[in-house]
Write an enzyme that holds these catalytic residues in place. Structure first.
Site, PDB file in Angstrom:
ATOM      1  N   CYS A   2       0.979  -1.138  -0.003  1.00  0.00           N
ATOM      2  CA  CYS A   2      -0.068   0.061  -0.086  1.00  0.00           C
ATOM      3  C   CYS A   2       0.964   1.299  -0.006  1.00  0.00           C
ATOM      4  O   CYS A   2       2.059   1.221   0.233  1.00  0.00           O
ATOM      5  CB  CYS A   2      -0.630   0.098   1.240  1.00  0.00           C
ATOM      6  SG  CYS A   2      -1.891  -1.470   1.514  1.00  0.00           S
ATOM      7  N   ARG A  27       3.288   0.906  -6.897  1.00  0.00           N
ATOM      8  CA  ARG A  27       3.452   0.166  -5.865  1.00  0.00           C
ATOM      9  C   ARG A  27       2.353  -0.982  -6.162  1.00  0.00           C
ATOM     10  O   ARG A  27       2.220  -1.985  -5.692  1.00  0.00           O
ATOM     11  CB  ARG A  27       3.283   0.415  -4.526  1.00  0.00           C
ATOM     12  CG  ARG A  27       4.517   1.473  -4.182  1.00  0.00           C
ATOM     13  CD  ARG A  27       4.110   2.373  -2.823  1.00  0.00           C
ATOM     14  NE  ARG A  27       4.120   1.228  -1.879  1.00  0.00           N
ATOM     15  CZ  ARG A  27       5.483   0.820  -0.971  1.00  0.00           C
ATOM     16  NH1 ARG A  27       6.548   1.139  -1.504  1.00  0.00           N
ATOM     17  NH2 ARG A  27       5.316  -0.107  -0.003  1.00  0.00           N
ATOM     18  N   TRP A  83      -3.932  -2.125  -1.352  1.00  0.00           N
ATOM     19  CA  TRP A  83      -3.644  -3.316  -2.127  1.00  0.00           C
ATOM     20  C   TRP A  83      -4.297  -4.351  -1.172  1.00  0.00           C
ATOM     21  O   TRP A  83      -3.752  -4.468   0.157  1.00  0.00           O
ATOM     22  CB  TRP A  83      -2.173  -3.596  -2.201  1.00  0.00           C
ATOM     23  CG  TRP A  83      -2.116  -5.065  -2.944  1.00  0.00           C
ATOM     24  CD1 TRP A  83      -1.779  -6.213  -2.598  1.00  0.00           C
ATOM     25  CD2 TRP A  83      -1.727  -5.099  -4.422  1.00  0.00           C
ATOM     26  NE1 TRP A  83      -1.750  -7.166  -3.377  1.00  0.00           N
ATOM     27  CE2 TRP A  83      -1.377  -6.579  -4.693  1.00  0.00           C
ATOM     28  CE3 TRP A  83      -1.334  -4.204  -5.253  1.00  0.00           C
ATOM     29  CZ2 TRP A  83      -1.109  -7.384  -5.695  1.00  0.00           C
ATOM     30  CZ3 TRP A  83      -1.064  -4.851  -6.748  1.00  0.00           C
ATOM     31  CH2 TRP A  83      -0.859  -6.310  -6.616  1.00  0.00           C
ATOM     32  N   ASN A 109       0.072   0.816   6.131  1.00  0.00           N
ATOM     33  CA  ASN A 109       0.668   0.016   5.483  1.00  0.00           C
ATOM     34  C   ASN A 109       1.031  -1.337   5.933  1.00  0.00           C
ATOM     35  O   ASN A 109       1.829  -1.185   7.108  1.00  0.00           O
ATOM     36  CB  ASN A 109       1.903   0.841   4.840  1.00  0.00           C
ATOM     37  CG  ASN A 109       2.591   0.299   3.573  1.00  0.00           C
ATOM     38  OD1 ASN A 109       2.052  -0.975   3.111  1.00  0.00           O
ATOM     39  ND2 ASN A 109       3.549   0.855   3.137  1.00  0.00           N
ATOM     40  N   GLY A 110       0.913  -2.481   5.465  1.00  0.00           N
ATOM     41  CA  GLY A 110       1.506  -3.639   6.029  1.00  0.00           C
ATOM     42  C   GLY A 110       0.081  -4.509   6.768  1.00  0.00           C
ATOM     43  O   GLY A 110      -0.886  -4.435   6.369  1.00  0.00           O
ATOM     44  N   GLU A 491      17.294 -20.396 -12.345  1.00  0.00           N
ATOM     45  CA  GLU A 491      16.914 -18.978 -12.468  1.00  0.00           C
ATOM     46  C   GLU A 491      18.177 -18.257 -12.442  1.00  0.00           C
ATOM     47  O   GLU A 491      18.402 -17.197 -13.124  1.00  0.00           O
ATOM     48  CB  GLU A 491      16.331 -18.997 -10.936  1.00  0.00           C
ATOM     49  CG  GLU A 491      15.603 -17.509 -10.759  1.00  0.00           C
ATOM     50  CD  GLU A 491      14.832 -16.762 -11.939  1.00  0.00           C
ATOM     51  OE1 GLU A 491      14.508 -17.405 -12.969  1.00  0.00           O
ATOM     52  OE2 GLU A 491      14.852 -15.503 -11.867  1.00  0.00           O
ATOM     53  N   LYS A 495      18.906 -15.452 -15.508  1.00  0.00           N
ATOM     54  CA  LYS A 495      19.054 -13.995 -15.339  1.00  0.00           C
ATOM     55  C   LYS A 495      20.348 -13.596 -15.864  1.00  0.00           C
ATOM     56  O   LYS A 495      20.291 -12.516 -16.405  1.00  0.00           O
ATOM     57  CB  LYS A 495      19.191 -13.839 -13.617  1.00  0.00           C
ATOM     58  CG  LYS A 495      17.743 -13.696 -12.706  1.00  0.00           C
ATOM     59  CD  LYS A 495      17.089 -12.568 -12.792  1.00  0.00           C
ATOM     60  CE  LYS A 495      15.694 -12.731 -14.021  1.00  0.00           C
ATOM     61  NZ  LYS A 495      14.723 -13.534 -13.527  1.00  0.00           N
ATOM     62  N   GLU A 498      19.910 -13.379 -19.838  1.00  0.00           N
ATOM     63  CA  GLU A 498      18.501 -12.160 -19.925  1.00  0.00           C
ATOM     64  C   GLU A 498      19.334 -10.808 -19.963  1.00  0.00           C
ATOM     65  O   GLU A 498      19.023 -10.202 -20.951  1.00  0.00           O
ATOM     66  CB  GLU A 498      17.583 -12.491 -19.008  1.00  0.00           C
ATOM     67  CG  GLU A 498      16.534 -11.516 -19.191  1.00  0.00           C
ATOM     68  CD  GLU A 498      15.316 -12.000 -18.129  1.00  0.00           C
ATOM     69  OE1 GLU A 498      15.612 -12.581 -17.256  1.00  0.00           O
ATOM     70  OE2 GLU A 498      14.046 -11.597 -18.602  1.00  0.00           O
ATOM     71  N   HIS A 514      28.110 -36.597 -17.755  1.00  0.00           N
ATOM     72  CA  HIS A 514      27.648 -37.406 -18.833  1.00  0.00           C
ATOM     73  C   HIS A 514      27.684 -36.527 -19.928  1.00  0.00           C
ATOM     74  O   HIS A 514      27.076 -36.623 -20.906  1.00  0.00           O
ATOM     75  CB  HIS A 514      25.932 -37.616 -18.414  1.00  0.00           C
ATOM     76  CG  HIS A 514      25.836 -38.569 -17.267  1.00  0.00           C
ATOM     77  ND1 HIS A 514      26.470 -39.890 -17.290  1.00  0.00           N
ATOM     78  CD2 HIS A 514      25.467 -38.510 -16.076  1.00  0.00           C
ATOM     79  CE1 HIS A 514      26.160 -40.541 -16.153  1.00  0.00           C
ATOM     80  NE2 HIS A 514      25.443 -39.464 -15.319  1.00  0.00           N
ATOM     81  N   LYS A 613       8.095  -7.310 -20.935  1.00  0.00           N
ATOM     82  CA  LYS A 613       7.684  -7.784 -19.577  1.00  0.00           C
ATOM     83  C   LYS A 613       6.658  -8.726 -19.662  1.00  0.00           C
ATOM     84  O   LYS A 613       6.814  -9.778 -18.785  1.00  0.00           O
ATOM     85  CB  LYS A 613       7.214  -6.503 -18.794  1.00  0.00           C
ATOM     86  CG  LYS A 613       6.970  -6.883 -17.482  1.00  0.00           C
ATOM     87  CD  LYS A 613       8.022  -6.884 -16.357  1.00  0.00           C
ATOM     88  CE  LYS A 613       7.825  -7.581 -15.191  1.00  0.00           C
ATOM     89  NZ  LYS A 613       9.067  -8.154 -14.553  1.00  0.00           N
TER      90      LYS A 613
HETATM   91  C1  F6R Z   1      12.518 -13.706 -16.560  1.00  0.00           C
HETATM   92  C2  F6R Z   1      11.349 -13.313 -16.745  1.00  0.00           C
HETATM   93  C3  F6R Z   1      10.481 -14.331 -17.751  1.00  0.00           C
HETATM   94  C4  F6R Z   1       9.061 -14.279 -17.270  1.00  0.00           C
HETATM   95  C5  F6R Z   1       8.041 -15.426 -18.243  1.00  0.00           C
HETATM   96  C6  F6R Z   1       6.694 -15.687 -17.442  1.00  0.00           C
HETATM   97  O1  F6R Z   1      13.228 -12.724 -15.698  1.00  0.00           O
HETATM   98  O2  F6R Z   1      10.733 -12.279 -16.282  1.00  0.00           O
HETATM   99  O3  F6R Z   1      11.075 -15.534 -17.800  1.00  0.00           O
HETATM  100  O4  F6R Z   1       9.132 -15.316 -15.806  1.00  0.00           O
HETATM  101  O5  F6R Z   1       7.998 -14.620 -19.384  1.00  0.00           O
HETATM  102  O6  F6R Z   1       6.098 -14.493 -17.073  1.00  0.00           O
HETATM  103  P1  F6R Z   1       4.809 -14.522 -16.199  1.00  0.00           P
HETATM  104  O7  F6R Z   1       5.359 -15.067 -14.937  1.00  0.00           O
HETATM  105  O8  F6R Z   1       4.495 -12.853 -16.248  1.00  0.00           O
HETATM  106  O9  F6R Z   1       3.913 -15.640 -16.733  1.00  0.00           O
END
Ligand code: F6R
Length: 618
Positions: A2, A27, A83, A109-110, A491, A495, A498, A514, A613
């Site tokens: 929030c 936020r 939120w 908030n919280g 992961e 990262k 990416e 292997h 995104k």
């Molecule tokens: C990596 C990343 C992507 C998303 C993927 C799924 O940093 O952001 O690999 O995780 O495109 O996205 P969502 O979670 O929005 O379905």
């Protein structure tokens, strides 16, 4: 996540407050409200939806002339973006909240953890509640303790609360006084000339003043137009430094960090806390009543199936270990883009969890729809209210990480892991596969995660930056792990690819011999997740194997694991927790490693090439 803004001064503040809320929109929120104190009366306008709705509600109130807020005369007020946690998204549940006579208003908030018992106690004393929120009880507690001194009443109320929160209060008898309190959630003072602000983040008042004072945990702030005093819970005055913020508009949006990604890495403790706290209301049980799924049904489940893409898929993999280990139910995991074309076998005894932070990823949505058509119960685990996933699923479990702007997922990932842990414990409880005492131990450990994530960021960053400096010009990074450390490696490698564009691969360490071991030479940095797990000794053998090929091994280990430090070239320690919970900490240095590598290569970490995104095309 929030947002809070409070103002006391000499200017009419309604529009200043709403403008402050606009700066906190990042936020994420589902409703908003503003309260003003004028002529000895406090009045509010609240609205569900965005700030445009709040503005329209204010205008409508002006139209019928009944609400002082609409007249914009008041020079003291509070505003809030909410939120939803406790209570649905309704106007009644939006903040600010008042006491029985609207003499006290607060924004919070919280989460107040002991709200149920306090609500029962206050109700038995005759207090009447007008919302379902945990926040409202704070207004009533202040009312109960008020004997003409608002600061004393806030102090007494503060002493009765448990949880992580910050709040600001005003009282109709005190037209020049705001009192705030902080426990874990951020609260910041903005010092102006003859006016002052109290907000959850600096951008809320940065257009008005650049002089800020940080409020620490346990502090109480007493604020008038002439200044702000910070005291401890007992009333002893504290010295807090005043800083001059030098951020420009762009830096302000990033909360003073140089990138959104770094800001979001630092928001992880808050995001994890928001995701777990109110779902762990008792010492020995998990409250996921929002899933609308009975214990009887959970006990009869044949299987859990998890579908997701990218980082969300990795969160699902961590969840798979937790669910199988704790709830003793088979978990199948697939990337959504494969699952949907596989003609999967599904039925009413399957629980399908679709993980998607955006709630809009086309493949995950299609996989969820397919599962629903085939009779499975589908849960969407998402960060975005109103997203398509929330409409396609039978039930929804929200992460509460706030809006994530950086394309590389960070705070949504750790919040997803936290939510998967909740699901694992909830299933274990329903299926009686863990002793209540064990559940209580794990819940206690879960509750310390936000603090441990923060400690991990602070304790590992300098060392990770040095590792990045040694290797940022390399041509390849390899990540190795076993068991619950493997998804952390996946992961970490994702990262690295990416945002730094350095080819990186993650492997189950036992698979090295292997074939992939052929990749290694003296120039290869090998990141090995060697945090506590039942297979740590096997991971250590793999580390030795890799070092024998001359590769430089950087291990991520649990505090106190001396044997890892003795085996690897460099060891980055993360705090000790139950081994199943280690991934949420172990991934933090890997996020930081990718980040610092990309920054050294002068790359735009917030918007990597070729990536968006949300992936809404198939
Ligand atoms: C990596 C990343 C992507 C998303 C993927 C799924 O940093 O952001 O690999 O995780 O495109 O996205 P969502 O979670 O929005 O379905």
């Amino acid at each position: 996540m929030c947002g809070i803004v409070g103002y006391v001064g000499s200017r009419p503040c309604r529009d200043l407050l709403i403008a402050g809320l606009e700066k906190l929109e990042y936020r994420g929120y589902d409703s908003a409200g503003v309260s003003l104190l004028d002529n000895g009366r406090i009045e509010s306008v609240r609205a569900v939806g965005n700030l445009a709705n709040l503005r329209s509600a204010v205008e409508a109130a002006a139209g019928n002339g009944t609400v002082a807020v609409a007249e914009a005369e008041a020079t003291i007020g509070l505003a809030h973006t909410r939120w939803a946690t406790h209570g649905r998204v309704t106007e009644e549940n939006a903040h600010p909240h008042g006491d029985c006579s609207d003499s006290v208003h607060i924004v919070l908030n919280g989460i107040v953890e002991n709200h149920s018992e306090l609500r029962r106690e206050l109700a038995s004393e005759g207090h009447i509640f007008s919302s379902e929120t945990d926040a409202e009880i704070v207004a009533h507690l202040i009312e109960r303790n008020y004997e003409g001194d608002l600061t004393a009443a806030v102090r007494a109320a503060f002493a009765e609360l448990r949880g992580h929160y910050s709040f600001v209060a005003m009282h109709a008898d005190h037209p020049e006084l705001l009192v705030g309190a902080r426990q874990e959630c951020p609260l910041i003072i903005g010092l102006g000339e003859g006016e002052n602000f109290l907000a959850s983040a600096i951008p809320a008042f940065l257009n008005e003043t650049r002089r800020v004072m940080q409020v620490e945990n346990g502090d109480i702030v007493v604020m008038t137009p002439d200044g702000a005093t910070v005291t401890d819970a007992a009333g002893g005055e504290l010295d807090r430094e005043v800083d001059e913020v030098t951020w420009d508009e762009e830096a302000a949006e990033k909360g003073g960090y140089s990138t959104f990604m770094m800001k979001e890495i630092h928001e992880q403790p808050d995001a994890v806390a928001e995701t777990i706290t109110d779902r762990l209301p008792n010492v020995d049980s998990v409250d996921l009543s929002e899933l609308d799924f009975t214990n009887e049904r959970a006990a009869k489940l044949r299987r859990v199936v998890i579908v997701a893409c990218g980082t969300s898929y990795h969160a699902g993999l961590v969840g798979r270990y937790a669910i199988e280990h704790w709830a003793r139910i088979p978990v199948e995991m697939d990337v959504a883009s494969e699952f949907r074309y596989r003609d999967p076998v599904l039925g009413p005894d399957d629980l399908v969890i679709g993980i998607t932070q955006s709630g809009e990823t086309a493949d995950t949505l299609a996989a969820m729809r397919l599962a629903r058509e085939r009779g499975a119960h589908v849960v969407a685990l998402t960060n975005v209210m109103g997203s398509q996933a929330t409409r396609d699923a039978n039930s929804v479990l929200f992460t509460r990480a706030g809006l994530e702007i950086g394309v590389a997922a960070t705070k949504t990932f750790t919040s997803q892991i936290a939510a998967m842990y909740l699901l694992g414990l909830w299933l274990a409880e329903a299926r009686e596969t863990l002793e209540p005492k064990r559940i209580a131990e794990l819940i206690a450990e879960m509750k310390s995660l936000p603090h441990l994530v923060e400690e991990t960021i602070e304790s590992t960053e300098a060392q990770v930056r040095a590792v990045a400096r040694s290797h940022f010009e390399g041509r390849f990074f390899l990540y190795l792990g076993r068991n619950i450390g493997l998804p952390v490696c996946l992961e970490g490698a994702l990262k690295m690819k990416e945002i730094s564009y350095i080819p990186s691969d993650a492997y189950a360490a036992g698979e090295m011999k292997h074939g992939p071991i052929a990749l290694l030479d003296e120039s290869t940095p090998v990141v090995c997740v060697a945090s506590d797990s039942p297979v740590l000794d096997k991971v250590l053998s793999n580390v030795a194997e890799v070092r024998a090929r001359g590769a430089d091994v950087i291990a991520i280990a649990t505090d106190g694991s001396d044997e890892v430090a003795e085996t690897a070239d460099q060891t980055i320690f993360v705090p000790r927790t139950d081994w199943v919970l280690q991934p949420i900490l172990a991934v933090v240095p890997l996020q930081l490693l990718a980040y610092h590598t990309a920054r050294l290569l002068d790359l735009n970490v917030d918007q990597p090439r070729n990536l968006a995104k949300t992936v809404t095309v198939e």
